[in-house]
Structures are given as C-alpha cells and as structure tokens.
Motif scaffolding. Structure first.
Motif, PDB file in Angstrom:
ATOM      1  N   LEU A 150      29.928 112.442 -20.520  1.00 22.78           N
ATOM      2  CA  LEU A 150      29.914 113.890 -20.644  1.00 22.78           C
ATOM      3  C   LEU A 150      28.481 114.414 -20.632  1.00 22.78           C
ATOM      4  CD1 LEU A 150      32.688 114.411 -23.372  1.00 22.78           C
ATOM      5  CD2 LEU A 150      32.860 114.877 -20.912  1.00 22.78           C
ATOM      6  N   LEU A 151      27.592 113.690 -21.277  1.00 26.09           N
ATOM      7  CA  LEU A 151      26.203 114.114 -21.273  1.00 26.09           C
ATOM      8  C   LEU A 151      25.618 114.048 -19.868  1.00 26.09           C
ATOM      9  CD1 LEU A 151      23.535 114.862 -22.665  1.00 26.09           C
ATOM     10  CD2 LEU A 151      23.207 112.407 -23.160  1.00 26.09           C
ATOM     11  N   HIS A 152      25.932 112.998 -19.158  1.00 26.13           N
ATOM     12  CA  HIS A 152      25.411 112.869 -17.804  1.00 26.13           C
ATOM     13  C   HIS A 152      25.906 114.020 -16.920  1.00 26.13           C
ATOM     14  CE1 HIS A 152      23.915 110.967 -14.192  1.00 26.13           C
ATOM     15  NE2 HIS A 152      25.143 111.074 -13.628  1.00 26.13           N
ATOM     16  N   ASN A 153      27.178 114.390 -17.025  1.00 23.56           N
ATOM     17  CA  ASN A 153      27.730 115.487 -16.215  1.00 23.56           C
ATOM     18  C   ASN A 153      27.100 116.816 -16.611  1.00 23.56           C
ATOM     19  OD1 ASN A 153      29.797 116.518 -14.271  1.00 23.56           O
ATOM     20  ND2 ASN A 153      30.521 117.576 -16.139  1.00 23.56           N
ATOM     21  N   ALA A 154      26.869 117.008 -17.915  1.00 20.25           N
ATOM     22  CA  ALA A 154      26.262 118.265 -18.360  1.00 20.25           C
ATOM     23  C   ALA A 154      24.836 118.389 -17.848  1.00 20.25           C
ATOM     24  CB  ALA A 154      26.290 118.342 -19.881  1.00 20.25           C
ATOM     25  N   ARG A 155      24.115 117.318 -17.764  1.00 20.36           N
ATOM     26  CA  ARG A 155      22.744 117.355 -17.246  1.00 20.36           C
ATOM     27  C   ARG A 155      22.738 117.691 -15.742  1.00 20.36           C
ATOM     28  NH1 ARG A 155      20.346 111.983 -20.371  1.00 20.36           N
ATOM     29  NH2 ARG A 155      19.818 113.061 -22.340  1.00 20.36           N
ATOM     30  N   LEU A 156      23.714 117.145 -14.988  1.00 18.31           N
ATOM     31  CA  LEU A 156      23.801 117.474 -13.558  1.00 18.31           C
ATOM     32  C   LEU A 156      24.094 118.957 -13.367  1.00 18.31           C
ATOM     33  CD1 LEU A 156      25.782 114.389 -12.167  1.00 18.31           C
ATOM     34  CD2 LEU A 156      23.326 114.887 -11.972  1.00 18.31           C
ATOM     35  N   ASP A 157      25.033 119.517 -14.156  1.00 18.37           N
ATOM     36  CA  ASP A 157      25.339 120.951 -14.049  1.00 18.37           C
ATOM     37  C   ASP A 157      24.118 121.792 -14.392  1.00 18.37           C
ATOM     38  OD1 ASP A 157      27.915 120.407 -13.296  1.00 18.37           O
ATOM     39  OD2 ASP A 157      28.770 120.699 -15.309  1.00 18.37           O
ATOM     40  N   LEU A 158      23.361 121.348 -15.366  1.00 18.99           N
ATOM     41  CA  LEU A 158      22.169 122.104 -15.757  1.00 18.99           C
ATOM     42  C   LEU A 158      21.160 122.113 -14.615  1.00 18.99           C
ATOM     43  CD1 LEU A 158      20.510 123.648 -17.812  1.00 18.99           C
ATOM     44  CD2 LEU A 158      19.704 121.428 -18.728  1.00 18.99           C
ATOM     45  N   GLN A 159      21.000 121.003 -13.917  1.00 20.79           N
ATOM     46  CA  GLN A 159      20.080 120.953 -12.786  1.00 20.79           C
ATOM     47  C   GLN A 159      20.524 121.930 -11.678  1.00 20.79           C
ATOM     48  OE1 GLN A 159      19.842 116.862 -11.565  1.00 20.79           O
ATOM     49  NE2 GLN A 159      18.702 116.207 -13.445  1.00 20.79           N
ATOM     50  N   ARG A 160      21.843 122.012 -11.402  1.00 20.18           N
ATOM     51  CA  ARG A 160      22.317 122.926 -10.366  1.00 20.18           C
ATOM     52  C   ARG A 160      22.106 124.378 -10.795  1.00 20.18           C
ATOM     53  NH1 ARG A 160      26.435 118.863  -9.701  1.00 20.18           N
ATOM     54  NH2 ARG A 160      27.760 119.924 -11.225  1.00 20.18           N
ATOM     55  N   TYR A 161      22.375 124.673 -12.078  1.00 20.90           N
ATOM     56  CA  TYR A 161      22.202 126.028 -12.560  1.00 20.90           C
ATOM     57  C   TYR A 161      20.736 126.450 -12.488  1.00 20.90           C
ATOM     58  CZ  TYR A 161      27.006 125.934 -14.348  1.00 20.90           C
ATOM     59  OH  TYR A 161      28.360 125.865 -14.455  1.00 20.90           O
ATOM     60  N   GLN A 162      19.868 125.536 -12.792  1.00 23.64           N
ATOM     61  CA  GLN A 162      18.446 125.863 -12.725  1.00 23.64           C
ATOM     62  C   GLN A 162      17.990 126.122 -11.275  1.00 23.64           C
ATOM     63  OE1 GLN A 162      16.739 122.470 -14.701  1.00 23.64           O
ATOM     64  NE2 GLN A 162      16.897 123.385 -16.788  1.00 23.64           N
ATOM     65  N   ALA A 163      18.580 125.367 -10.321  1.00 26.57           N
ATOM     66  CA  ALA A 163      18.240 125.597  -8.893  1.00 26.57           C
ATOM     67  C   ALA A 163      18.729 126.977  -8.440  1.00 26.57           C
ATOM     68  CB  ALA A 163      18.849 124.494  -8.031  1.00 26.57           C
ATOM     69  N   THR A 177      23.263 128.584 -21.641  1.00 27.29           N
ATOM     70  CA  THR A 177      24.474 127.988 -22.234  1.00 27.29           C
ATOM     71  C   THR A 177      24.627 126.526 -21.820  1.00 27.29           C
ATOM     72  OG1 THR A 177      25.560 130.145 -22.272  1.00 27.29           O
ATOM     73  CG2 THR A 177      26.971 128.208 -22.420  1.00 27.29           C
ATOM     74  N   GLN A 178      24.352 126.242 -20.568  1.00 21.51           N
ATOM     75  CA  GLN A 178      24.464 124.868 -20.090  1.00 21.51           C
ATOM     76  C   GLN A 178      23.398 123.969 -20.728  1.00 21.51           C
ATOM     77  OE1 GLN A 178      26.977 123.894 -18.221  1.00 21.51           O
ATOM     78  NE2 GLN A 178      26.261 121.709 -18.283  1.00 21.51           N
ATOM     79  N   ALA A 179      22.229 124.505 -20.918  1.00 19.95           N
ATOM     80  CA  ALA A 179      21.175 123.725 -21.571  1.00 19.95           C
ATOM     81  C   ALA A 179      21.561 123.388 -23.012  1.00 19.95           C
ATOM     82  CB  ALA A 179      19.866 124.497 -21.544  1.00 19.95           C
ATOM     83  N   ALA A 180      22.198 124.343 -23.719  1.00 20.65           N
ATOM     84  CA  ALA A 180      22.660 124.073 -25.077  1.00 20.65           C
ATOM     85  C   ALA A 180      23.755 123.025 -25.087  1.00 20.65           C
ATOM     86  CB  ALA A 180      23.155 125.369 -25.715  1.00 20.65           C
ATOM     87  N   LEU A 181      24.602 123.018 -24.078  1.00 23.92           N
ATOM     88  CA  LEU A 181      25.666 122.017 -23.991  1.00 23.92           C
ATOM     89  C   LEU A 181      25.085 120.620 -23.789  1.00 23.92           C
ATOM     90  CD1 LEU A 181      28.700 121.451 -23.895  1.00 23.92           C
ATOM     91  CD2 LEU A 181      28.625 121.882 -21.410  1.00 23.92           C
ATOM     92  N   VAL A 182      24.027 120.528 -23.005  1.00 23.71           N
ATOM     93  CA  VAL A 182      23.376 119.223 -22.808  1.00 23.71           C
ATOM     94  C   VAL A 182      22.818 118.702 -24.124  1.00 23.71           C
ATOM     95  CG1 VAL A 182      21.400 118.097 -21.730  1.00 23.71           C
ATOM     96  CG2 VAL A 182      22.865 119.609 -20.379  1.00 23.71           C
ATOM     97  N   ARG A 183      22.167 119.611 -24.871  1.00 27.74           N
ATOM     98  CA  ARG A 183      21.611 119.153 -26.160  1.00 27.74           C
ATOM     99  C   ARG A 183      22.718 118.758 -27.136  1.00 27.74           C
ATOM    100  NH1 ARG A 183      18.156 123.509 -24.945  1.00 27.74           N
ATOM    101  NH2 ARG A 183      19.358 124.913 -26.307  1.00 27.74           N
ATOM    102  N   GLN A 184      23.852 119.433 -27.065  1.00 24.65           N
ATOM    103  CA  GLN A 184      24.981 119.078 -27.919  1.00 24.65           C
ATOM    104  C   GLN A 184      25.485 117.677 -27.604  1.00 24.65           C
ATOM    105  OE1 GLN A 184      28.251 121.844 -27.665  1.00 24.65           O
ATOM    106  NE2 GLN A 184      29.653 120.482 -28.798  1.00 24.65           N
ATOM    107  N   TYR A 185      25.636 117.386 -26.296  1.00 25.08           N
ATOM    108  CA  TYR A 185      26.089 116.047 -25.905  1.00 25.08           C
ATOM    109  C   TYR A 185      25.051 114.971 -26.273  1.00 25.08           C
ATOM    110  CZ  TYR A 185      30.186 117.808 -23.427  1.00 25.08           C
ATOM    111  OH  TYR A 185      31.392 118.384 -23.107  1.00 25.08           O
ATOM    112  N   GLU A 186      23.797 115.307 -26.214  1.00 19.48           N
ATOM    113  CA  GLU A 186      22.767 114.343 -26.616  1.00 19.48           C
ATOM    114  C   GLU A 186      22.923 113.974 -28.092  1.00 19.48           C
ATOM    115  OE1 GLU A 186      19.135 115.547 -23.540  1.00 19.48           O
ATOM    116  OE2 GLU A 186      19.165 116.302 -25.607  1.00 19.48           O
ATOM    117  N   GLY A 187      23.236 114.997 -28.935  1.00 17.09           N
ATOM    118  CA  GLY A 187      23.472 114.701 -30.347  1.00 17.09           C
ATOM    119  C   GLY A 187      24.701 113.847 -30.559  1.00 17.09           C
TER     120      GLY A 187
END
Length: 466
Positions: A150-163, A177-187
């Motif tokens: 889940l963390l890996h998928n959230a990081r990919l979505d964050l990269q697309r959103y940033q592009a 919001t996507q960046a916060a989700l990545v940090r949540q999965y990291e925890g």
C-alpha cells in the motif's frame, strides 16, 4: 608362840631382796631397748644406702642436676621471615548467581544440559514449543508485506499527482492529501516491522540459553511441563565459581594496616583452610573492603577472590581464613612445641639445660617468633621437657629416627602376624573368629611360641589341639 606384831625382824630382809630383784629386771629391760634402737638405726642406714644405690645399679635415670641424663628431642633457633596472620571464619560466595527462567510461556520440549555441568554464556539449555510463536511471526510478516505494498502504491500516486501539479492540471489540495497518505502508510509499515521484530524475539526466546557461564545446579523442571516467566524456581540455577569470593570479618584494629598496604599497591594474601585446619584449600588475595565498621562486633568485612581453577570450592562452603596483613623479616623463631609457659629449655654445650624466659611474638605455622636470651643456631628442647629443671643433664635423641624405628617394628610385627595367620587351617581360623580379644591374643601367642619351638608344621598341629 605367836609372833609379836610389834617385832619387825623378818620384814626388812624380805623387802630388800625384792628390791634387788626389781633392779636387775629394769637393767635387762633397758639393755633390750638399747639393742633394738641400735638395730633399727643400722637397718635404716642400710635401707637408705641400698635405695640410693639401687637406681644406679639398675640403670634407672634420676632427674636433677646430679642424676642421670634425661633423653630429649631438640629443635633449632632460626632467623626467618614470619607472616603476621589474622584468622577468621568465612563463607564462600559465588561471583554471580542466575536463575534460568523461561521468557515465554510454553511446553518444555527438550533439555540440553546435564546437572552439575560447567556451561558457557549463551549455551543452549532448553527448548520450548515454538509453533504458536512461529505462527505469530508469520502473521506479522504478512501484515508488513501488505502495508508495504500500500505504501508503494501511494508513493507512485504521489509522483503522478506532483507531475500533474507541475502542469497545473490538478489541485494542490489533492497533492497534499496524497502526500499525507504516503506518510500514513510509512507509519503503518514501521509499526508492522516492529511487530515482526517482537514476534521474532518471542520465537528466539523459545530457545533457553545460559545468561552467564558457571556451574549448573539441579534441574527444577521436567520435559512436558508448561513453564512461565513467573516461575519462582525457574528451570535451573547457574553459579559462577571461577573465580569465587569469600567474605569474612577482621577486627577494626587491623584496618589501618590493611588500608595502608592496599594503598601502597601491595597484595594481601589470603589462605583458605578446611574446618579442621589441616588441609589448605586455596590461596587468593584481598579484593575489596567494606565501607563501614560493624558497631555491634567492632569488625569490618573483607572480600577476597580465589581463582578456583580446579573447581573444588563451592558456594556457601564453610572455611577458615588466614589473612596475611604484614611480614616480619629476619626475626628469631623457635618451634612452637618448645614453648612452655613463655619459656624454653636451652641445651648448653656441657649437656645440661638452662631455662630461658622469652617474649612470645607472632605464630606462623609450627614456628613462633620470640625475643630473649637466645642466639641463632641454639638448640631448644621440643620433646621430653616435662621432668626438666634448670641444670638437668640431657641426652639428645633423634625423634625422627626413633619414630621410624617404632614404625618399622610395628610393620615387622604386623608381617609376622599376617604370616602366622596365613598358615592357619580353616578350622583354626573359625576357632579364632569365635574368640574374644584377650583370648585371641593368648591363642596367637601360643601359636607363635609353638612355631618358634617346633617349626611351622609342628606349630599348626600343636595349635589344633588347643
């Protein structure tokens, strides 16, 4: 005619005769008494002379300045270094003690030790059923893998959103919001990793290992028992006995000297002796002093360490302690057996002894330091002093040679007895076994006499008839 009562003619002649007869009787009596007195005096004079000559004629020694020589054993006055020892009573303590307990609950599946063995730190001692802990670890690892995905998928979505945000094609709020989700999965992944580590540690605890090296005690749990971390007795106890310590108390009067020697970097030797003080168990050294004096006893506790390489010392063992606090160099010493009421008998060159008063100092083994009118090399009496007086003549004997001669005689007598008993018939042996001690001695004496007179063969036949 009747006699005239007033006429005393015949009376005087009769009384005079009786008087002369009585005088002769007294003379004879006094003569007899005088003869008896002379005979008694002569007999007493002869008896005293005979008694005085009897010891010389029979060879019996007479004690005193004018008597025969008294046999004695002597020891030499020597200059030597004497240890100043303080005796105490101590108890051995293990350097460390550990009760081996299970850190996780479970059934005891195997025991990998033998009671009383020496073990090393980290050595496997027992194993607990690990299946439930393996399942818990697998579950934690699965949860970690899911959350990592889940963390890996959230990081990919964050990269697309940033592009897209760079092309001004997406709102900034969605990127945040996507960046916060990545940090949540990291925890979540970090927590999952901790769960995996905890499960792996619990699984490792199913292998019970030795926390310290030492000697094992008796087993406190058997195979099949369910063990828990709260068990009071645990599985087994380990005591570290190499090295081992003892704690003992010494009077506070010695504290100043002990501190001074330790402050100078000196080694204070300590000896351990058994309860009878006949066998020395070990040698060690002082390792520490207590920080306070016991006011109830006026002593201070001292700890000493011993290598115990042979493992003969055990915790809680009672020992006698001898602490060397000082060393006197080159002092006069005499054998301890030479002292009697703070005096010794010095053997002079003319074969007589002289009583010398001495001041007794430190005792070190069988030697005692003394001060007095003695010189190095002098000889003092160590055995046979019970009948000595100042000026008594003595003859020096070799106590060792005399003891060896007695021992040799006892061995020869024992051999003769064994040889005699070996030649007995079964009937004689049975007869001998039924006798009392005195009867047995008389019987053996008769056998020996018969053997000496007639030879071995005749002795057996003669003894059979007893």
């Amino acid at each position: 005619m009747p006699a005239d009562p007033l006429q005393p003619a015949s009376t005087p002649s009769f009384s005079f005769a009786r008087y002369r007869q009585a005088g002769r009787s007294r003379s004879v009596l006094w003569g007899v008494l005088l003869a008896v007195a002379l005979a008694a005096g002569a007999g007493g004079w002869w008896w005293q002379k005979h008694q005085a000559a009897a010891p010389a004629a029979s060879g019996a020694p007479r004690f005193g300045p004018g008597g025969a020589a008294q046999p004695v054993s002597v020891g030499q006055v020597q200059r030597a270094d004497v240890r100043v020892l303080v005796s105490a009573i101590g108890t051995l303590n293990a350097r460390a003690t550990a009760v081996v307990r299970a850190k996780v609950a479970g059934e005891l599946k195997s025991l990998r030790f033998k009671e009383g063995d020496e073990v090393q730190a980290g050595q496997l001692l027992a194993e607990i059923d690990a299946r439930s802990y393996q399942a818990t670890l697998a579950q934690a690892q699965g949860t970690l893998a899911r959350d990592q995905a889940l963390l890996h998928n959230a990081r990919l979505d964050l990269q697309r959103y940033q592009a897209l945000q760079a092309q001004d094609s997406i709102a900034s709020q969605q990127v945040d919001t996507q960046a916060a989700l990545v940090r949540q999965y990291e925890g979540v992944v970090a927590a999952d990793k901790a769960q995996v580590d905890a499960a792996r540690l619990q699984l490792d605890y199913t292998r019970v290992t030795a926390p310290i090296g030492g000697r094992l005690g008796l087993r406190q749990a058997d195979l099949g028992n369910v063990v828990n971390p709260g068990d009071a007795n645990g599985i087994v106890t380990i005591t570290q006995v190499r090295p081992i310590d003892t704690v003992f108390s010494v009077p506070e009067a010695h504290l100043a000297r002990i501190r001074e020697r330790l402050g100078q970097g000196a080694v204070l030797p300590v000896e351990l002796w058994d309860s009878a003080q006949k066998n020395m168990l070990a040698r060690g050294r002082v390792s520490a002093l207590d920080n306070a004096i016991d006011t109830s006893t006026g002593t201070i506790k001292v700890k000493a360490a011993f290598a115990n390489e042979d493992g003969r010392l055990y915790p809680n063992q009672f020992v006698n302690v001898k602490l060397q606090v000082d060393r006197l160099e080159g002092v006069l010493t005499v054998p301890a057996s030479a002292l009697q009421n703070n005096a010794v008998y010095l053997v002079r060159d003319d074969g007589t002894v002289a009583l010398r008063r001495v001041r007794v100092g430190v005792v070190d083994g069988d030697r005692v330091s003394v001060q007095g009118e003695l010189q190095e090399g002098d000889h003092v009496v160590v055995d046979g002093m019970d009948r000595l007086r100042d000026g008594t003549k003595v003859t020096v004997i070799d106590a060792g040679a005399a003891a060896a001669k007695l021992e040799q005689g006892a061995q020869e007598a024992s051999q003769r007895r064994a040889e005699l008993l070996k030649n007995l018939t079964p009937e004689q042996r049975e007869k001998l076994s039924k006798m009392g001690q005195e009867e047995r001695r008389a019987y053996i004496r008769s056998l020996r006499e018969a053997r000496a007179a007639q030879g071995p063969a005749s002795a057996a036949s003669a003894a059979a008839s007893h």
